[in-house]
Enzyme design. Structure first.
Site, PDB file in Angstrom:
ATOM      1  CG  MET A  89      -1.891  -1.210   1.165  1.00 38.89           C
ATOM      2  SD  MET A  89      -3.430  -0.940   2.036  1.00 38.89           S
ATOM      3  CE  MET A  89      -2.833  -0.656   3.684  1.00 38.89           C
ATOM      4  CG  HIS A  98       7.114  -2.189   2.027  1.00 37.20           C
ATOM      5  ND1 HIS A  98       6.927  -1.088   2.833  1.00 37.20           N
ATOM      6  CD2 HIS A  98       5.940  -2.866   2.041  1.00 37.20           C
ATOM      7  CE1 HIS A  98       5.695  -1.088   3.303  1.00 37.20           C
ATOM      8  NE2 HIS A  98       5.070  -2.156   2.846  1.00 37.20           N
ATOM      9  CD  GLN A 127       6.972 -14.356  10.717  1.00 33.53           C
ATOM     10  OE1 GLN A 127       8.039 -14.759  10.269  1.00 33.53           O
ATOM     11  NE2 GLN A 127       6.722 -14.280  12.023  1.00 33.53           N
ATOM     12  CD  GLN A 140      -2.013  -8.914   4.241  1.00 31.48           C
ATOM     13  OE1 GLN A 140      -2.839  -8.033   4.387  1.00 31.48           O
ATOM     14  NE2 GLN A 140      -0.761  -8.640   3.903  1.00 31.48           N
ATOM     15  CG  MET A 190      11.146  -1.883  10.154  1.00 31.43           C
ATOM     16  SD  MET A 190      12.252  -1.400   8.862  1.00 31.43           S
ATOM     17  CE  MET A 190      13.762  -1.329   9.808  1.00 31.43           C
ATOM     18  CB  SER A 191       4.420  -0.868  10.753  1.00 32.90           C
ATOM     19  OG  SER A 191       3.155  -0.346  10.420  1.00 32.90           O
ATOM     20  CB  SER A 192       3.326   2.172   6.220  1.00 36.00           C
ATOM     21  OG  SER A 192       3.932   1.330   5.261  1.00 36.00           O
TER      22      SER A 192
HETATM   23  O1  PAF Z   1      -0.141  -5.896   3.545  1.00 36.83           O
HETATM   24  C1  PAF Z   1      -0.546  -4.942   2.851  1.00 36.83           C
HETATM   25  O2  PAF Z   1       0.134  -3.928   2.678  1.00 36.83           O
HETATM   26  C2  PAF Z   1      -1.925  -5.036   2.214  1.00 36.83           C
HETATM   27  O3  PAF Z   1      -2.838  -5.680   3.034  1.00 36.83           O
HETATM   28  C3  PAF Z   1      -1.909  -5.668   0.807  1.00 36.83           C
HETATM   29  C4  PAF Z   1      -1.479  -7.131   0.872  1.00 36.83           C
HETATM   30  C5  PAF Z   1      -0.986  -4.894  -0.096  1.00 36.83           C
HETATM   31  C6  PAF Z   1      -3.314  -5.628   0.203  1.00 36.83           C
HETATM   32  O4  PAF Z   1      -3.786  -4.320   0.084  1.00 36.83           O
END
Ligand code: PAF
Length: 287
Positions: free
Chosen positions: A32, A39, A150, A155, A186-188
């Protein structure tokens, strides 16, 4: 090679078809945006084993609840492009909301059982949004393999189940969570945290580590493991727990007592101030 940027589904499908005909292997890294080192590690991992790595950036409205942070979700596409290039990614798929969900759009995908607990219980509709958009991104990019972090553990299980159930024939590769040197995953969304909150957020990693160590020492009673996690989280009154639990890693089942040879996952979610944080840690049984 400069980054190729594609904004329409048709162009993306045509390019992937051409690449496949040329015998190239394609990896997809769905995101996203507002990319961070986590990432980048997914893209770098994908580059190791694939000729072409397509990163997708799409802030998916379908997976946000009405009171969640869709509007204020951080966005910085110029910076993202540099991170993708520096990590070796060659294509960015960056569709608009209208491109993904035109006015006549009607289909959603629901992976039922495994979506019910944990995140699914606190974020109704979230996983339908995730499964739907990921299926669409797969349809657009036509990858051989897709890479996910992970960090969003449930998800990853849901996406694997969807790929299996719908015979999508895509290999799902899970890359371990990247952490700051402090242990913070780490997370946005970490951009929402103040410096003080960043320090307080370390309590999640401490609780996971302590629960993990208890399991390593042979504890298999779920209540005992969860109690230790709750006790540690309680040392940070600023953190409001939604769940701090342990489950079987492959099914998310939560029996009172786990079998000795089961892989387990410790899972935490809650709010630090206004920011929702999640984290997890896997315990892989030695047998
Ligand atoms: O993990 C994410 O950033 C989102 O849930 C994804 C897999 C891109 C789906 O929008």
């Amino acid at each position: 090679m400069p980054l190729t940027i594609i904004t329409t589904i048709k162009e993306m499908q045509d390019l992937s078809d051409t690449l496949r005909k040329q015998g190239k292997t394609i990896a997809c890294v769905p995101t996203m945006g507002y990319l961070h080192a986590g990432h980048a590690s997914l893209i770098k991992e994908a580059v190791k084993s694939h000729d072409i790595v397509i990163t997708t950036i799409f802030v998916n409205p379908l997976q946000f609840g009405p009171k969640e942070d869709f509007e204020r979700y951080p966005r910085d596409t110029e910076r993202d492009k540099n991170i993708i290039e520096a990590s070796g990614g060659s294509i960015l798929f960056y569709p608009s909301i209208d491109e993904m969900y035109p006015p006549d759009y009607q289909t959603t995908i629901s992976v039922t059982n495994i979506s019910k607990s944990f995140e699914g219980a606190f974020r109704p509709g979230h996983f339908e949004g995730v499964a739907t958009v990921v299926a669409k991104l797969f349809g657009a990019t036509k990858p051989h393999t897709a890479f996910f972090g992970q960090k969003d553990y449930q998800q990853t299980l849901i996406i694997k189940q969807m790929v299996h159930d719908l015979n999508l024939g895509i290999c799902i590769s899970i890359v371990p969570t990247l952490r700051e040197s402090s242990g913070l995953a780490m997370s946005s969304r970490n951009v929402y945290l103040s410096d003080d909150e960043k320090k307080q957020a370390l309590v999640l990693h401490s609780a996971l580590s302590e629960g993990h160590s208890l399991i390593e020492h042979g504890e298999r009673k779920r209540a005992k493991i969860e109690q230790v996690m709750h006790d540690i989280l309680a040392t940070c009154p600023e953190f409001t727990i939604q769940y701090a639990s342990v489950a079987e890693a492959d099914t998310l089942a939560t029996p009172d007592i786990f079998l000795e040879n089961k892989d387990l996952v410790l899972l935490i979610a809650g709010f630090l101030g206004k920011t929702r944080l999640i984290d997890n840690m896997l315990y892989l049984s030695k047998s």
